[in-house]
Design a protein around this motif. Structure first.
Motif, PDB file in Angstrom:
ATOM      1  N   ALA A 162      25.070  24.163  65.173  1.00 49.40           N
ATOM      2  CA  ALA A 162      25.035  22.834  65.806  1.00 49.40           C
ATOM      3  C   ALA A 162      25.815  21.834  64.953  1.00 49.40           C
ATOM      4  O   ALA A 162      26.576  21.008  65.469  1.00 49.40           O
ATOM      5  CB  ALA A 162      23.587  22.376  65.983  1.00 49.40           C
ATOM      6  N   ARG A 163      25.645  21.925  63.631  1.00 49.14           N
ATOM      7  CA  ARG A 163      26.348  20.994  62.742  1.00 49.14           C
ATOM      8  C   ARG A 163      27.875  21.230  62.800  1.00 49.14           C
ATOM      9  O   ARG A 163      28.669  20.306  62.831  1.00 49.14           O
ATOM     10  CB  ARG A 163      25.848  21.183  61.304  1.00 49.14           C
ATOM     11  N   ALA A 164      28.265  22.498  62.861  1.00 49.39           N
ATOM     12  CA  ALA A 164      29.698  22.815  62.834  1.00 49.39           C
ATOM     13  C   ALA A 164      30.382  22.561  64.184  1.00 49.39           C
ATOM     14  O   ALA A 164      31.512  22.073  64.220  1.00 49.39           O
ATOM     15  CB  ALA A 164      29.898  24.274  62.420  1.00 49.39           C
ATOM     16  N   TYR A 165      29.695  22.921  65.273  1.00 51.36           N
ATOM     17  CA  TYR A 165      30.389  22.922  66.572  1.00 51.36           C
ATOM     18  C   TYR A 165      29.683  22.130  67.669  1.00 51.36           C
ATOM     19  O   TYR A 165      30.248  21.955  68.759  1.00 51.36           O
ATOM     20  CB  TYR A 165      30.559  24.380  67.056  1.00 51.36           C
ATOM     21  N   GLY A 166      28.451  21.682  67.386  1.00 50.84           N
ATOM     22  CA  GLY A 166      27.625  21.065  68.440  1.00 50.84           C
ATOM     23  C   GLY A 166      28.187  19.776  68.995  1.00 50.84           C
ATOM     24  O   GLY A 166      27.872  19.393  70.118  1.00 50.84           O
ATOM     25  N   HIS A 167      29.077  19.098  68.241  1.00 43.71           N
ATOM     26  CA  HIS A 167      29.602  17.822  68.717  1.00 43.71           C
ATOM     27  C   HIS A 167      30.814  18.006  69.642  1.00 43.71           C
ATOM     28  O   HIS A 167      31.332  17.046  70.186  1.00 43.71           O
ATOM     29  CB  HIS A 167      29.978  16.932  67.517  1.00 43.71           C
ATOM     30  N   THR A 168      31.280  19.246  69.797  1.00 48.40           N
ATOM     31  CA  THR A 168      32.449  19.474  70.667  1.00 48.40           C
ATOM     32  C   THR A 168      31.989  20.179  71.948  1.00 48.40           C
ATOM     33  O   THR A 168      31.309  21.210  71.868  1.00 48.40           O
ATOM     34  CB  THR A 168      33.490  20.369  69.956  1.00 48.40           C
ATOM     35  N   PRO A 169      32.348  19.650  73.124  1.00 50.11           N
ATOM     36  CA  PRO A 169      31.896  20.281  74.373  1.00 50.11           C
ATOM     37  C   PRO A 169      32.413  21.712  74.511  1.00 50.11           C
ATOM     38  O   PRO A 169      33.511  22.034  74.006  1.00 50.11           O
ATOM     39  CB  PRO A 169      32.488  19.386  75.470  1.00 50.11           C
ATOM     40  N   TYR A 170      31.645  22.546  75.218  1.00 51.58           N
ATOM     41  CA  TYR A 170      31.994  23.958  75.416  1.00 51.58           C
ATOM     42  C   TYR A 170      33.413  24.119  75.970  1.00 51.58           C
ATOM     43  O   TYR A 170      34.201  24.937  75.471  1.00 51.58           O
ATOM     44  CB  TYR A 170      30.979  24.625  76.370  1.00 51.58           C
ATOM     45  N   ASP A 171      33.750  23.328  77.010  1.00 47.33           N
ATOM     46  CA  ASP A 171      35.067  23.483  77.647  1.00 47.33           C
ATOM     47  C   ASP A 171      36.202  23.225  76.661  1.00 47.33           C
ATOM     48  O   ASP A 171      37.252  23.871  76.730  1.00 47.33           O
ATOM     49  CB  ASP A 171      35.217  22.516  78.833  1.00 47.33           C
ATOM     50  N   GLN A 172      35.959  22.281  75.752  1.00 46.53           N
ATOM     51  CA  GLN A 172      37.006  21.966  74.762  1.00 46.53           C
ATOM     52  C   GLN A 172      37.157  23.117  73.764  1.00 46.53           C
ATOM     53  O   GLN A 172      38.269  23.529  73.436  1.00 46.53           O
ATOM     54  CB  GLN A 172      36.621  20.679  74.035  1.00 46.53           C
ATOM     55  N   LEU A 173      36.014  23.662  73.318  1.00 51.70           N
ATOM     56  CA  LEU A 173      36.070  24.789  72.373  1.00 51.70           C
ATOM     57  C   LEU A 173      36.735  26.001  73.014  1.00 51.70           C
ATOM     58  O   LEU A 173      37.589  26.661  72.407  1.00 51.70           O
ATOM     59  CB  LEU A 173      34.660  25.173  71.908  1.00 51.70           C
ATOM     60  N   SER A 174      36.341  26.305  74.279  1.00 52.70           N
ATOM     61  CA  SER A 174      36.903  27.512  74.897  1.00 52.70           C
ATOM     62  C   SER A 174      38.368  27.289  75.254  1.00 52.70           C
ATOM     63  O   SER A 174      39.191  28.217  75.179  1.00 52.70           O
ATOM     64  CB  SER A 174      36.088  27.966  76.104  1.00 52.70           C
ATOM     65  N   GLY A 175      38.746  26.047  75.606  1.00 52.77           N
ATOM     66  CA  GLY A 175      40.155  25.744  75.890  1.00 52.77           C
ATOM     67  C   GLY A 175      41.015  25.932  74.638  1.00 52.77           C
ATOM     68  O   GLY A 175      42.095  26.511  74.688  1.00 52.77           O
ATOM     69  N   THR A 176      40.497  25.445  73.499  1.00 52.23           N
ATOM     70  CA  THR A 176      41.246  25.601  72.237  1.00 52.23           C
ATOM     71  C   THR A 176      41.354  27.073  71.873  1.00 52.23           C
ATOM     72  O   THR A 176      42.412  27.553  71.438  1.00 52.23           O
ATOM     73  CB  THR A 176      40.533  24.832  71.109  1.00 52.23           C
ATOM     74  N   ARG A 177      40.248  27.818  72.065  1.00 54.81           N
ATOM     75  CA  ARG A 177      40.285  29.269  71.801  1.00 54.81           C
ATOM     76  C   ARG A 177      41.395  29.924  72.631  1.00 54.81           C
ATOM     77  O   ARG A 177      42.216  30.678  72.099  1.00 54.81           O
ATOM     78  CB  ARG A 177      38.932  29.896  72.175  1.00 54.81           C
ATOM     79  N   ASP A 178      41.442  29.611  73.936  1.00 57.25           N
ATOM     80  CA  ASP A 178      42.443  30.237  74.808  1.00 57.25           C
ATOM     81  C   ASP A 178      43.857  29.895  74.341  1.00 57.25           C
ATOM     82  O   ASP A 178      44.729  30.772  74.277  1.00 57.25           O
ATOM     83  CB  ASP A 178      42.254  29.794  76.267  1.00 57.25           C
ATOM     84  N   THR A 179      44.079  28.630  74.025  1.00 58.11           N
ATOM     85  CA  THR A 179      45.429  28.213  73.598  1.00 58.11           C
ATOM     86  C   THR A 179      45.856  28.969  72.348  1.00 58.11           C
ATOM     87  O   THR A 179      46.982  29.481  72.250  1.00 58.11           O
ATOM     88  CB  THR A 179      45.439  26.691  73.310  1.00 58.11           C
ATOM     89  N   LYS A 180      44.942  29.064  71.378  1.00 51.52           N
ATOM     90  CA  LYS A 180      45.290  29.741  70.123  1.00 51.52           C
ATOM     91  C   LYS A 180      45.468  31.247  70.336  1.00 51.52           C
ATOM     92  O   LYS A 180      46.377  31.860  69.771  1.00 51.52           O
ATOM     93  CB  LYS A 180      44.207  29.482  69.064  1.00 51.52           C
TER      94      LYS A 180
END
Ligand SMILES: NC(=O)c1ccc[n+]([C@@H]2O[C@H](COP(=O)([O-])OP(=O)(O)OC[C@H]3O[C@@H](n4cnc5c(N)ncnc54)[C@H](O)[C@@H]3O)[C@@H](O)[C@H]2O)c1
Length: 314
Positions: free
Chosen positions: A285-303
């Motif tokens: 939660a501390r590392a990733y909880g402040h970023t919405p799921y769609d943003q995290l998965s979108g960045t994953r896909d791009t990379k």
């Protein structure tokens, strides 16, 4: 990136049983290969969910050299047997329950055309177990993807004890024709291969965080800044062949393998007990909880698309 030689499957019908996380992703890939796709799922919201995944997957698929998935080629039929009647291939992506998969194949094998490819995405329920109520268990083979299947190339093809060689080869050919990298798994062992590797590494990750050696965020960085890059370009054996220098794997065995063996003996143990779960949840939660799921998965896909592109062109 290179275009894909999907002429042999264009216009043919892929039936995706279960339009959840994995099924919707397969549907996007099959559509991007010019196939007709029918999704069979009793969920009344399935159409909305699958179309949302098509939208999210489109930038990655086009960047990878596929056509944008065309929703005009997509249909929905909740009745599994009706949906299967004109299938060229059935990619099963329903709930991970043995009773569900066993009953499904017994029900639809007769409804599907005799030469339809019967494939299951299951992460762990083997073709041997799924096919016990089938009239012809030789038809079924596991095609286990890595999430998301529209993006990650690997498919583990795992025949059951009764799967025919012809069906296994047809599965390998099919996955190649839709742009995947099928790898044959010769034995039906629990977790197949990729998930066994992932689980072994993750056990050590959890151990290191529980021991306070590193935080979740730092540990993720260790992997992305070292092993992730290394393993995207050469697997563990090639990497250690190179670690041995010009002397190759033989030099590795002589000089570095004793250290590896010693690390094996000292490998950490881990369980998901309540205390561990709380620690991991807090840190995630501390590392990733402040970023919405769609943003995290979108960045994953791009990379991931960038890595696949860079590696395929190197
Ligand atoms: N999620 C992953 O990372 C992953 C990776 C590789 C393989 N798999 C495998 O893929 C399969 C699907 O997993 P998931 O994560 O997509 O699950 P999910 O829960 O997201 O999707 C399952 C879908 O099956 C549908 N369903 C329920 N009953 C059905 C029926 N009678 N007919 C058709 N559909 C029905 C549900 O409505 C749901 O949409 C599992 O076998 C799983 O082991 C999952």
């Amino acid at each position: 990136m290179a275009s894909h030689n999907n002429e042999s499957v264009k216009g043919k019908r892929a039936v995706v049983i279960g339009g959840g996380v994995i099924g919707s992703s397969w549907a996007a890939l099959f559509l991007a290969n010019g196939m007709q796709v029918t999704v069979s799922d009793p969920d009344p919201d399935v159409e909305t969910k699958v179309k949302a995944v098509l939208k999210d997957a489109t930038p990655s698929l086009t960047e990878l050299g596929y056509n944008a998935p065309d929703a005009a080629n997509l249909s929905f039929e909740a009745d599994n047997s009706k949906a299967s009647s004109s299938a060229y291939v059935i990619q099963e992506c329903g709930p991970e329950r043995e009773d569900f998969k066993k009953d499904l194949w017994a029900k639809i094998e007769g409804a599907a055309p005799k030469d339809a490819l019967l494939l299951s995405s299951s992460s762990g329920i083997t073709a041997t177990k799924q096919s016990t109520s089938m009239h012809d268990p030789g038809r079924l083979v596991i095609g286990h993807p890595v999430n998301p299947p529209y993006l990650i190339p690997l498919v583990e093809v795992v025949p059951g004890e009764k799967t025919t060689k012809a069906q296994t080869e047809a599965a390998m050919t099919f996955y190649k024709s839709v742009g995947k990298t099928p790898v044959l798994v010769h034995k039906e062992l629990q977790g197949f291969v990729a998930n066994r590797l992932q689980s072994a590494l993750f056990k050590e990750c959890v151990y290191l965080v529980v021991q306070g050696v590193m935080t979740v965020a730092d540990l993720d960085q260790v992997v992305t800044e070292s092993l992730g890059i290394r393993w995207a370009t050469g697997g563990p054996f090639l990497s250690f062949h190179l670690s041995g220098g010009p002397g190759g794997f033989a030099a590795f065995l002589q000089h570095l393998a004793p250290g590896v063996e010693s690390n094996w003996k000292n490998a950490g143990d881990a369980t998901f007990d309540d205390k561990t779960k709380k620690l991991l949840l807090d840190q995630v939660a501390r590392a990733y909880g402040h970023t919405p799921y769609d943003q995290l998965s979108g960045t994953r896909d791009t990379k991931e698309v960038a890595v696949i592109g860079a590696v395929s062109e190197a």
